[in-house]
Design a protein around this motif. Structure first.
Motif, mmCIF file in Angstrom:
data_model
loop_
_atom_site.group_PDB
_atom_site.id
_atom_site.type_symbol
_atom_site.label_atom_id
_atom_site.label_comp_id
_atom_site.label_asym_id
_atom_site.label_seq_id
_atom_site.Cartn_x
_atom_site.Cartn_y
_atom_site.Cartn_z
ATOM 1 N N GLY A 190 58.793 60.766 42.650
ATOM 2 C CA GLY A 190 60.080 60.140 42.371
ATOM 3 C C GLY A 190 61.242 61.031 42.749
ATOM 4 O O GLY A 190 62.273 60.562 43.270
ATOM 5 N N PRO B 243 56.353 58.246 48.802
ATOM 6 C CA PRO B 243 55.208 57.779 48.015
ATOM 7 C C PRO B 243 53.863 58.309 48.496
ATOM 8 O O PRO B 243 52.908 58.379 47.720
ATOM 9 C CB PRO B 243 55.286 56.252 48.169
ATOM 10 C CG PRO B 243 56.717 55.968 48.488
ATOM 11 C CD PRO B 243 57.155 57.129 49.317
ATOM 12 N N PRO C 52 53.371 61.967 39.909
ATOM 13 C CA PRO C 52 54.219 60.781 40.123
ATOM 14 C C PRO C 52 55.711 61.080 39.938
ATOM 15 O O PRO C 52 56.551 60.522 40.658
ATOM 16 C CB PRO C 52 53.714 59.781 39.080
ATOM 17 C CG PRO C 52 52.297 60.179 38.828
ATOM 18 C CD PRO C 52 52.307 61.671 38.916
ATOM 19 N N VAL D 61 48.823 56.786 48.453
ATOM 20 C CA VAL D 61 50.137 56.370 47.973
ATOM 21 C C VAL D 61 50.170 56.475 46.452
ATOM 22 O O VAL D 61 49.237 56.057 45.765
ATOM 23 C CB VAL D 61 50.459 54.938 48.421
ATOM 24 C CG1 VAL D 61 51.809 54.488 47.869
ATOM 25 C CG2 VAL D 61 50.450 54.846 49.939
ATOM 26 N N THR D 62 51.242 57.039 45.945
ATOM 27 C CA THR D 62 51.437 57.208 44.502
ATOM 28 C C THR D 62 52.701 56.472 44.085
ATOM 29 O O THR D 62 53.747 56.623 44.718
ATOM 30 C CB THR D 62 51.574 58.698 44.134
ATOM 31 O OG1 THR D 62 50.381 59.387 44.528
ATOM 32 C CG2 THR D 62 51.791 58.878 42.639
ATOM 33 N N ALA D 63 52.609 55.678 43.044
ATOM 34 C CA ALA D 63 53.791 54.982 42.534
ATOM 35 C C ALA D 63 54.743 56.008 41.914
ATOM 36 O O ALA D 63 54.339 56.773 41.032
ATOM 37 C CB ALA D 63 53.396 53.939 41.495
ATOM 38 N N PRO D 64 55.986 56.053 42.352
ATOM 39 C CA PRO D 64 56.907 57.069 41.824
ATOM 40 C C PRO D 64 57.329 56.781 40.395
ATOM 41 O O PRO D 64 57.412 55.617 39.964
ATOM 42 C CB PRO D 64 58.105 56.981 42.775
ATOM 43 C CG PRO D 64 58.070 55.582 43.301
ATOM 44 C CD PRO D 64 56.616 55.205 43.384
ATOM 45 N N GLN D 65 57.587 57.846 39.670
ATOM 46 C CA GLN D 65 58.174 57.768 38.340
ATOM 47 C C GLN D 65 59.368 58.718 38.299
ATOM 48 O O GLN D 65 59.493 59.606 39.132
ATOM 49 C CB GLN D 65 57.144 58.145 37.264
ATOM 50 C CG GLN D 65 55.943 57.208 37.220
ATOM 51 C CD GLN D 65 54.922 57.622 36.164
ATOM 52 O OE1 GLN D 65 55.195 58.469 35.313
ATOM 53 N NE2 GLN D 65 53.736 57.027 36.214
ATOM 54 N N GLN E 94 45.945 64.361 48.042
ATOM 55 C CA GLN E 94 47.364 63.985 48.055
ATOM 56 C C GLN E 94 48.181 64.963 48.893
ATOM 57 O O GLN E 94 49.131 64.551 49.571
ATOM 58 C CB GLN E 94 47.884 63.942 46.616
ATOM 59 C CG GLN E 94 47.348 62.761 45.822
ATOM 60 C CD GLN E 94 47.587 62.897 44.326
ATOM 61 O OE1 GLN E 94 47.781 64.008 43.807
ATOM 62 N NE2 GLN E 94 47.565 61.781 43.616
#
Length: 410
Positions: A93, A255, A89, A197-201, A39
């Motif tokens: 964000g 992301p 995550p 790619v990481t889904a944001p939180q 990452q």
């Protein structure tokens, strides 16, 4: 031919210096807030490509040497912040929200003016507090891994004396050689450029403790000085356009691990000075070339991340700390220049550098809050204007000098 090649060569140097002098800071920052090696490599790659595309677009559109870089102080902030509650995550964000704030600053100039209105001593002290822990890494490395750190420090000192521009890249080359000579051969699976790619939180502590300080540091330590450098060379940079472009690029890169894209401050002069071209109207070629070069260098993000992964973490932090010593000196100068605000600046620096985390919010925010509160409480009260001295009225009778200045009897 030499005149045509001059801005191209200046652009190549700008890209090489910009990448080599601070990519270790980026990798250290991303890993500090929870990124894996893959990452972190993805983040470095997308930052290079995003910075390169922004530089090409802005340079061609405005015909100005608008150099673009990642936020090196922002990456140092990530190191100072450390692990974020909620993990990687949530950090992603926060990157996304910081980019959104940069776009908003470009759309609504009042927001940019509000950032510029933060007292310079407090802003400088917050930045110094963010940089200080990382700038102590060379000392710690010299104690923990002297056989690796000593050659790096000696090479940095020599190059800093005789070829300052190449001091950090040269130290990085020596560090790479030391790592390669002391590390058994490893696999090459991580050498390919890969985007993860990481889904944001989102969480409130991360928004307050990471997204907001990242936005403030990027604006105060990158975009504002970058604009000042261009103005110093006689340009009128389109700040709103640059903020909208780099903020949008930051949001797109977030992301995939990119923390912030902004105007270059450290390498801005390499493309905007007469060294790039005697004709100011031709220097934009240097910034466009630097953008292309930086995007291409990003393809090697996997390789350099793998090399960094082989090294003791303190050694990589040491190289990053050497790269930030100049920025620390500038921040301290700004923080301590005004005697009336010096105590507030010191409080800001101490709280920020302490690394404390309260309610999940990191030290950068609390340092800014503490320093601002000190200024508010101990601001010197304005001295009311004093009435002008009234002139002494002349005597009602002329003075008789013959009798020693006494007035005659009435």
């Amino acid at each position: 031919m030499a005149g045509r090649m001059q801005p191209v060569l200046a652009g190549v140097v700008t890209a090489l210096v910009g990448f080599a002098s601070s990519f270790t800071v980026v990798l250290a920052g991303l890993r500090a807030v929870g990124a894996t090696e893959a990452q972190a490599a993805s983040g470095l790659l997308v930052l290079c490509v995003a910075c390169g595309l922004c530089a090409v677009w802005l340079g061609l559109r405005h015909r100005l040497p608008l150099s673009i870089a990642w936020s090196t102080p922002g990456a140092a902030l990530l190191v100072a912040t450390g692990p974020v509650p909620g993990g990687w995550p949530v950090a992603v964000g926060a990157f996304l929200v910081s980019g959104l704030l940069i776009v908003a600053a470009g759309l609504f100039p009042v927001l940019g003016r509000a950032v510029a209105a933060i007292p310079k001593p407090v802003a400088g002290a917050m930045l110094a507090g963010v940089l200080l822990p990382l700038c102590t890494a060379p000392v710690r490395a010299l104690v923990e891994v002297p056989w690796l750190a000593a050659p790096v420090l000696v090479s940095w000192l020599l190059l800093h004396r005789f070829a300052r521009r190449w001091a950090v890249p040269g130290a990085l080359v020596v560090a790479a050689g030391a790592i390669a000579s002391t590390t058994p051969g490893g696999g090459t699976g991580g050498l390919r450029p890969v985007i993860e790619v990481t889904a944001p939180q989102w969480s409130v502590p991360a928004l307050v403790g990471l997204a907001l300080p990242l936005f403030l540091v990027t604006m105060a330590a990158q975009n504002v000085p970058g604009t000042a450098v261009l103005v110093g060379y006689g340009y009128r940079p389109p700040l709103s356009s640059a903020l909208r472009t780099t903020g949008l690029a930051s949001m797109v890169a977030a992301p995939a691990g990119g923390h912030a894209v902004n105007l270059a401050a450290i390498t801005a002069a390499l493309a905007a000075s007469p060294d790039a071209h005697p004709d100011p109207d031709r220097r934009w070629i240097a910034s466009v070339t630097a953008g292309v070069g930086l995007a291409l260098l990003g393809l090697g993000a996997g390789a350099v991340t793998t090399l960094v992964g082989w090294a003791p973490p303190v050694l990589i932090e040491a190289v990053a700390g050497l790269a930030l010593l100049g920025a620390l000196a500038t921040a301290l100068t700004s923080a301590l220049a005004d005697p009336a605000a010096r105590e507030a600046a010191v409080v800001t620096l101490v709280v920020t550098a302490s690394g404390v985390s309260l309610a999940g919010v990191g030290g950068a925010f609390w340092g800014l809050a503490a320093g601002s509160l000190m200024l508010l409480i101990f601001r010197p009260r304005p001295v009311p204007p004093q009435p002008p001295d009234r002139p002494i009225p002349p005597p009602s009778h002329p003075v008789d000098r013959e009798v020693g200045g006494r007035l005659p009897a009435s």
